[in-house]
Write an enzyme that holds these catalytic residues in place. Structure first.
Site, PDB file in Angstrom:
ATOM      1  N   HIS A  75       0.476  -1.173  -0.075  1.00 32.29           N
ATOM      2  CA  HIS A  75      -0.181   0.580  -0.344  1.00 32.29           C
ATOM      3  C   HIS A  75       0.880   1.497  -0.229  1.00 32.29           C
ATOM      4  O   HIS A  75       1.797   1.683   0.855  1.00 32.29           O
ATOM      5  CB  HIS A  75      -1.080  -0.117   1.252  1.00 32.29           C
ATOM      6  CG  HIS A  75      -2.216  -0.610   1.369  1.00 32.29           C
ATOM      7  ND1 HIS A  75      -2.966  -0.696   2.271  1.00 32.29           N
ATOM      8  CD2 HIS A  75      -1.933  -2.064   0.627  1.00 32.29           C
ATOM      9  CE1 HIS A  75      -4.139  -2.388   1.751  1.00 32.29           C
ATOM     10  NE2 HIS A  75      -3.643  -2.694   0.921  1.00 32.29           N
ATOM     11  N   TYR A 204      -8.616   4.748   7.984  1.00 32.81           N
ATOM     12  CA  TYR A 204      -9.460   4.957   9.465  1.00 32.81           C
ATOM     13  C   TYR A 204      -9.691   6.259   9.519  1.00 32.81           C
ATOM     14  O   TYR A 204     -10.049   7.454   9.338  1.00 32.81           O
ATOM     15  CB  TYR A 204      -7.528   5.378  10.120  1.00 32.81           C
ATOM     16  CG  TYR A 204      -6.614   4.337  10.529  1.00 32.81           C
ATOM     17  CD1 TYR A 204      -6.084   4.712   9.644  1.00 32.81           C
ATOM     18  CD2 TYR A 204      -6.280   4.242  11.340  1.00 32.81           C
ATOM     19  CE1 TYR A 204      -4.453   3.454   9.294  1.00 32.81           C
ATOM     20  CE2 TYR A 204      -5.182   3.103  11.816  1.00 32.81           C
ATOM     21  CZ  TYR A 204      -4.619   2.902  10.364  1.00 32.81           C
ATOM     22  OH  TYR A 204      -3.432   1.747  10.567  1.00 32.81           O
ATOM     23  N   PRO A 296      -3.696  -0.404  19.065  1.00 32.95           N
ATOM     24  CA  PRO A 296      -2.863  -1.258  17.677  1.00 32.95           C
ATOM     25  C   PRO A 296      -3.236  -0.032  16.525  1.00 32.95           C
ATOM     26  O   PRO A 296      -3.432  -0.445  15.635  1.00 32.95           O
ATOM     27  CB  PRO A 296      -4.010  -2.063  17.495  1.00 32.95           C
ATOM     28  CG  PRO A 296      -4.811  -2.000  19.100  1.00 32.95           C
ATOM     29  CD  PRO A 296      -4.453  -1.568  19.752  1.00 32.95           C
ATOM     30  N   LYS A 300       2.218  -0.989  14.896  1.00 28.77           N
ATOM     31  CA  LYS A 300       3.719  -0.785  15.569  1.00 28.77           C
ATOM     32  C   LYS A 300       3.988  -2.157  16.656  1.00 28.77           C
ATOM     33  O   LYS A 300       5.243  -2.443  16.471  1.00 28.77           O
ATOM     34  CB  LYS A 300       3.493   0.571  16.268  1.00 28.77           C
ATOM     35  CG  LYS A 300       3.872   1.450  15.587  1.00 28.77           C
ATOM     36  CD  LYS A 300       4.866   1.120  14.567  1.00 28.77           C
ATOM     37  CE  LYS A 300       4.437   2.576  13.688  1.00 28.77           C
ATOM     38  NZ  LYS A 300       4.558   2.413  12.303  1.00 28.77           N
ATOM     39  N   TYR A 388       4.803   5.808  10.019  1.00 29.98           N
ATOM     40  CA  TYR A 388       3.800   4.818  10.448  1.00 29.98           C
ATOM     41  C   TYR A 388       3.964   3.634   9.328  1.00 29.98           C
ATOM     42  O   TYR A 388       4.526   2.554   9.548  1.00 29.98           O
ATOM     43  CB  TYR A 388       2.657   5.193   9.059  1.00 29.98           C
ATOM     44  CG  TYR A 388       1.187   4.492   9.102  1.00 29.98           C
ATOM     45  CD1 TYR A 388       0.325   4.092  10.083  1.00 29.98           C
ATOM     46  CD2 TYR A 388       1.200   3.514   7.721  1.00 29.98           C
ATOM     47  CE1 TYR A 388      -0.414   3.326  10.040  1.00 29.98           C
ATOM     48  CE2 TYR A 388      -0.055   3.228   7.736  1.00 29.98           C
ATOM     49  CZ  TYR A 388      -0.979   1.920   8.530  1.00 29.98           C
ATOM     50  OH  TYR A 388      -1.727   1.106   8.456  1.00 29.98           O
TER      51      TYR A 388
END
Ligand code: FAD
Ligand code: DHB
Length: 402
Positions: A75, A204, A296, A300, A388
């Site tokens: 992604h 998200y 979560p 990570k 990220y």
């Protein structure tokens, strides 16, 4: 009683223990892995799905990346959704070409168990009554029962890779470890559904009813989560009620929403932040969830487990190859610095995207402003993107023998 000897005794066959075992193998260092669950249980456990660029590179460099390269979904971006709109963050563009890969933790664990089996080095599943002792001495021991036999393994080092509920961290004498903890007033209800992902990238979602997350496992399986009270019994939620809530929280003004399909797995995960330091006592080294837990939201947990064992493998390679002990001594400090950066990021993602039960209208407006700034400032997006996809590794792959 059977008595064995090894160089490194590893407790736990999760990502941390299996990765460490393979890194040691690559360096010609012996290990025995002792796991209290069955092989099927360890493989079937549904958990994380997002691998940082560095974790992907590590698995490939270790020679265990074939499945990941075939079936992993790269992604280059992700979406943040709030007030009914999705905003794309272009991870690759903002980080000079880095990305994340969606590949289930159970796939990672399956690949690593296969690799371990191919080395013919010992891996005990269903070990009962596992204990560790003599941690302060040059020869710490692991004891356990397997089938009808009692085993004792004399080790040079023990790696405590047995997760948050394991026995290694509690075996450290009182007063040695400092612990830092935050519990959150919510958990995640997660499902796997037989449904083609309706977006190529994660979403998200911050919604007034609470957080929700769209993810996937394959071209035919969607993975979804939403925020619930922390001890929510899963039986409170029929499949129909789960879909109603998912769609309510995720549908955006342009009509985007996940595809609905048969739910094939569901469960509730509590959320906490936890750090125990130092990650070492005598000849016991803690790695992964055994020494730290992140909520979560930043994806990570698994990635931190991988970076811990890379640092530990480097130290052990230097010890066996050149008699160096300084990298063993630095292990905890090197890992803990990264752990706190991941803690901060995970806390921030969690605090910004979730609805807190006691939040005031001020708190809510501030969270929206945070998301508005994030999605409209290249500087803010760059900061999210670099964390990220994963901050740079603390040590080079070469120093760990790769
Ligand atoms: P673990 O995976 O916990 O492995 C520890 C191993 O030790 C296990 O196999 C366990 O059976 C074994 N063990 C325990 N006690 C003993 C004993 N006494 N003797 C021998 N063996 C023992 N992270 C994300 O990024 N995204 C997610 O969506 C996500 N979801 C999660 C859901 C759940 C329910 C949990 C618990 C964690 C989740 N995580 C998630 C975190 C991520 O899965 C972990 O960070 C990762 O598994 C850490 O790997 P580990 O090897 O350190 O620990
Ligand atoms: C997944 C899990 C996470 O915790 C996350 O932040 C993103 C994706 C997943 O299971 O796919």
């Amino acid at each position: 009683m059977s008595a064995l000897k090894t160089q490194v005794g590893i407790i736990g066959a999760g990502p941390a223990g299996l990765l460490l075992g393979h890194l040691l193998h690559v360096n010609g260092i012996d290990s025995v892995i002792v796991e209290n669950r069955s092989r099927d249980y360890v493989i079937d456990r549904v958990r994380a799905g997002v691998l940082e660029q560095g974790t992907v590179d590590l698995l490939v460099a270790m020679g265990v990346g074939a499945g990941l390269q075939r079936r992993g979904l790269r992604h280059d971006g992700l979406y943040i959704s709030f007030q009914g709109r999705r905003h794309r963050i272009d991870l690759a563009d903002l980080t000079g070409g880095k990305a994340i890969t969606v590949y289930g933790q159970n796939e990672v664990v399956r690949d690593l168990i296969e690799a371990r089996t191919a080395t013919a080095r010992p891996l005990y599943f269903e070990a009962a009554c596992v204990t560790v002792g003599a941690l302060d001495s040059p020869n710490p021991v692991i004891r356990f029962r397997h089938g009808d036999a009692d085993h004792e393994i004399q080790c040079d080092f023990i790696a405590g890779c047995d997760g948050f509920h394991g026995i290694c961290r509690p075996s450290v004498p009182a007063g040695v470890l400092s612990t830092y903890e935050r519990n959150y007033p919510f958990g995640w209800l997660g499902i796997l559904a037989e449904a083609e992902p309706s977006s190529d990238e994660l979403v998200y979602s911050c919604h007034e009813r609470g957080f929700a997350l769209f993810s996937m496992r394959s071209p035919t399986v969607t993975r979804l989560y939403f925020q619930v009270p922390p001890e929510e019994p899963i039986d409170n939620w029929s499949d129909e009620a789960i879909w109603d809530e998912m769609l309510e929280r995720m549908t955006t003004r342009d009509g985007w929403q996940p595809h609905v399909g048969r739910i094939i797995q569901k469960g509730v995960t509590p959320m906490r932040s936890f750090v125990a330091a130092p990650m070492r006592h005598g000849r016991l080294f803690l790695a992964g969830d055994a020494s730290h837990i992140v909520p979560p939201t930043g994806a990570k947990g698994l990635n931190l487990a991988a970076s811990d064992v890379l640092v530990l493998a480097r130290a052990m390679k230097a010890f066996y190859g050149r008699g160096r002990t300084d990298w063993l001594d630095e292990y905890s400090d090197v890992c803990v610095r990264r752990v706190w950066k991941a803690q901060r990021f995970s806390w921030w993602m969690t605090a910004t995207l979730h609805r807190f039960p006691d939040e005031t209208p001020f708190d809510r407006q501030r969270r929206i402003a945070d998301l508005d700034y994030l999605t409209s400032s290249r500087a803010a997006m760059t900061s999210l993107a670099e964390q990220y996809v994963g901050l740079p590794a603390e040590v080079s792959f070469e120093s760990a023998g790769l």
